[in-house]
Design an enzyme around this catalytic site. Structure first.
Site, PDB file in Angstrom:
ATOM      1  N   LYS A   1       0.903  -1.149   0.083  1.00 24.17           N
ATOM      2  CA  LYS A   1      -0.111  -0.049  -0.040  1.00 24.17           C
ATOM      3  C   LYS A   1       1.021   1.204   0.041  1.00 24.17           C
ATOM      4  O   LYS A   1       0.559   2.267  -0.623  1.00 24.17           O
ATOM      5  CB  LYS A   1      -1.080   0.008   1.299  1.00 24.17           C
ATOM      6  CG  LYS A   1      -2.157  -0.621   0.991  1.00 24.17           C
ATOM      7  CD  LYS A   1      -3.047  -0.493   2.356  1.00 24.17           C
ATOM      8  CE  LYS A   1      -4.251  -1.522   2.260  1.00 24.17           C
ATOM      9  NZ  LYS A   1      -5.289  -1.248   3.026  1.00 24.17           N
TER      10      LYS A   1
ATOM     11  N   ASP B   1     -10.139   3.035   2.286  1.00 25.29           N
ATOM     12  CA  ASP B   1     -10.618   2.379   3.784  1.00 25.29           C
ATOM     13  C   ASP B   1     -11.101   3.376   4.457  1.00 25.29           C
ATOM     14  O   ASP B   1     -11.912   3.206   5.399  1.00 25.29           O
ATOM     15  CB  ASP B   1      -9.066   2.325   4.293  1.00 25.29           C
ATOM     16  CG  ASP B   1      -8.510   0.789   3.626  1.00 25.29           C
ATOM     17  OD1 ASP B   1      -9.385   0.134   2.998  1.00 25.29           O
ATOM     18  OD2 ASP B   1      -7.229   0.759   3.673  1.00 25.29           O
TER      19      ASP B   1
END
Ligand code: ATR
Length: 282
Positions: free
Chosen positions: A66, A102
């Site tokens: 990420k 997220d």
């Protein structure tokens, strides 16, 4: 032309994302497929570069890529830059746009599962990794009134709390055994676990990140761990009379937000929920 999408991760074999996204494509008759791409750090650059071709919608990115993926993209939006992690890439005519869903997944799951909006809430956040950072910036943007961040490695909580100062949220950092952290739990409107404590096959399976006694009945308790569906932390919270939310809704809502960015359409959240549950054997 069948459009392509997928997820870069390592390991990625057990991901439930393909089941969730492919069910969403099928339910709306979209000719597209989502695959799990097991990708080592050495292979990441080439994998990401292939997304520029016209048959790719984009991709998701998960552990351990990420952060590392960010240098391979053309643009990264403000929220993902502040969080320091990208989980969604959109291929816009050969340009790769990075974002982080997220935070939205966290906020949308709180609203849909518990009717909670975070404005004015006193929140305890346990953890200071990537998932915690997404929740912290979502809470700051949603105008939570105070944020107590507790982490095993207190320095990571301290640096997140000081980075958050620019958002205007009142953020303090603690160790997991600090008495001030435990009293913050007792006062909190919302307690969020973003660590892997309690995760099936994880290093602290069977454990809870806080003692059961500090959970108040009026509190909403959120655990980002989705397997098991009821972690020891959530079982303690239920016994205390608190409202509980597991990790599956966040997984579904972050996926739904990514899916909408690729397709330009509203995601069929119910279809994605069912597919995710089935893939987990629930
Ligand atoms: P993610 O991207 O999923 O947030 P991460 O960045 O590796 O993953 O963060 C994992 C979090 O779980 C960290 O807050 C970590 O604490 P440290 O910063 O001290 O490493 C926390 N964590 C992992 N195992 C833990 C354990 N056994 N007890 C307490 N905290 C733990």
């Amino acid at each position: 032309m069948t459009l392509l999408s997928g997820i870069f991760g390592y390991p990625i074999r057990h991901s439930i994302s393909p089941a969730m996204h492919n069910a969403a494509f099928a339910s709306l008759d979209i000719d597209a497929v989502y695959s799990a791409w097991e990708t080592t750090p050495d292979d990441l650059a080439a994998g990401v570069a292939s997304l520029r071709s016209e048959d790719y919608l984009g991709a998701n990115v998960t552990v351990p890529h990420k952060q590392a993926v960010m240098v391979h993209l053309d643009e990264i939006d403000d929220l993902a830059t502040r969080i320091g992690a990208v989980n969604t890439i959109v291929n816009r005519d050969g340009r790769l746009m990075g974002s982080n869903t997220d935070a939205l997944g966290f906020i949308n799951s709180l609203r849909s599962e518990a009717g909670v909006t975070v404005a004015g809430l006193e929140v305890v956040l346990i953890g200071a990794g990537g998932a915690a950072r997404a929740a912290a910036y979502a809470l700051a943007e949603g105008r939570a009134s105070a944020l107590a961040i507790a982490n095993r490695t207190v320095e990571r909580a301290e640096s997140l709390a000081s980075e958050l100062a620019e958002t205007g949220i009142l953020a303090n950092a603690f160790g997991l055994h600090d008495p001030d952290f435990l009293s913050a739990c007792e006062r909190a409107d919302l307690i969020v676990n973003s660590t892997s404590v309690g995760m099936l096959h994880g290093p602290a399976e069977g454990d809870s990140p806080v003692p059961a006694e500090v959970i108040s009945p009026g509190c909403v308790v959120y655990d980002m761990v989705y397997n098991p569906p009821k972690t020891p932390f959530l079982l303690d919270a239920e016994r205390a009379g608190a409202q509980v939310i597991g990790g599956l809704p966040m997984l579904v809502y972050q996926g739904a937000a990514a899916w909408s960015r690729w397709t330009g359409r509203e995601a069929p959240v119910d279809v994605m929920f069912e597919a995710a549950k089935e893939a987990l054997g629930l």
